[in-house]
Design a protein around this motif. Structure first.
Motif, PDB file in Angstrom:
ATOM      1  N   THR A 105       0.849  -1.200   0.000  1.00  0.00           N
ATOM      2  CA  THR A 105       0.000   0.000   0.000  1.00  0.00           C
ATOM      3  C   THR A 105       0.881   1.245   0.000  1.00  0.00           C
ATOM      4  O   THR A 105       1.681   1.423   0.919  1.00  0.00           O
ATOM      5  CB  THR A 105      -0.914   0.026   1.246  1.00  0.00           C
ATOM      6  N   GLU A 153      -8.298   0.202  -2.546  1.00  0.00           N
ATOM      7  CA  GLU A 153      -7.148   0.227  -1.627  1.00  0.00           C
ATOM      8  C   GLU A 153      -7.622   0.050  -0.191  1.00  0.00           C
ATOM      9  O   GLU A 153      -6.974  -0.633   0.608  1.00  0.00           O
ATOM     10  CB  GLU A 153      -6.392   1.557  -1.789  1.00  0.00           C
ATOM     11  N   LYS A 169      -8.046  -3.519   0.493  1.00  0.00           N
ATOM     12  CA  LYS A 169      -6.745  -4.189   0.628  1.00  0.00           C
ATOM     13  C   LYS A 169      -6.146  -3.894   2.003  1.00  0.00           C
ATOM     14  O   LYS A 169      -5.593  -4.768   2.653  1.00  0.00           O
ATOM     15  CB  LYS A 169      -5.765  -3.680  -0.446  1.00  0.00           C
TER      16      LYS A 169
END
Ligand code: 5GP
Length: 238
Positions: A64, A152, A155
């Motif tokens: 990330t 994101e 995730k």
């Protein structure tokens, strides 16, 4: 003398000699209910700086992109300068807090797949819940960016679930903020700490986050110390 760029409820943001970098200083203040409840706890800033630094480092390792660069001192960290997108992106694995109050489902109900909610960051409006179209209208994001932010966020949820599982903690929900660099890249920004997550001890179900302050049910500093100790001992952090 550091130049103060912005002071928030829990952090101060300073300019550095590098135009692309900022210094974040974590404060001891705890606030709840949009600043209506406020108290300072000696050591809280240091704990959140350390906890958030550790979590951002682990998130970076798992792919990330974040604003975090390095810890500078007990309460300060260096980050990449971003302009914050005025959205609070909340991911929920279990029902709690405002979701329970808003739609009347049972507290603790498992949410599969996880629920994503968007709130418009605006103190005057008490951060209202908004939908995607509102976000496009209000938050100066493109549809592509909004989709990337949500992807994101999911995730990040997967990685955080793993990290906290290692700490014998259940991750109920959390809030993320994203920023955009000068070059237009999206970076996970702000912090990830017990201020921004709901965590429960897996064995006892005890609340291990800012809810102890919000609800006045426990001592904040020992709870945050316990989270840091667990993170330092977690196998994923080794
Ligand atoms: P809720 O919408 O149930 O109040 O919050 C959901 C999650 O997002 C919780 O983990 C809460 O800590 C976090 N959260 C939501 N809004 C804020 C905020 O304005 N500040 C912080 N620190 N956390 C927030």
């Amino acid at each position: 003398m550091k130049e103060l760029l912005y002071e928030g409820k829990a952090k101060k943001v300073f300019c550095t000699e590098e135009p692309e970098e900022l210094l974040l200083e974590y404060k001891d203040d705890a606030t709840a209910f949009n600043g209506k409840k406020k108290e300072a706890f000696r050591g809280k800033g240091e704990l959140n700086n350390k906890i958030s630094s550790k979590i951002f480092t682990l998130l970076e390792e798992k792919g990330t992109p974040t604003h975090f660069l390095k810890e500078l001192s007990d309460t300060e960290q260096l980050v990449t300068r971003t302009s914050i997108i005025p959205l609070e992106v909340v991911v929920r694995n279990k029902a709690a807090g405002s979701l329970v109050r808003r739609i009347g489902i049972e507290d603790g109900m498992s949410l599969h797949p996880p629920l994503i909610e968007l709130f418009y960051k605006n103190d005057d409006l008490d951060d209202p819940l908004i939908n995607d179209r509102h976000a496009l209208l209000l938050a100066d994001v493109t549809h592509k960016e909004l989709m990337a932010i949500k992807e994101e966020a999911l995730k990040v949820n997967d990685v955080l679930l793993e990290i906290f599982e290692d700490c014998d903690l259940s991750l109920v929900d959390f809030k993320l903020e994203f920023g955009r660099t000068e070059g237009g890249n999206l970076l996970l920004s702000d912090e990830v700490s017990p201020d921004t997550c709901r965590l429960r001890d897996k064995q006892t179900g005890a609340k291990m986050d800012k809810d102890v302050f919000r609800e006045g049910t426990g001592e904040l500093v020992p709870v945050y110390e316990n989270i840091l100790q667990r993170l330092e001992g977690a196998t994923c952090a080794k």
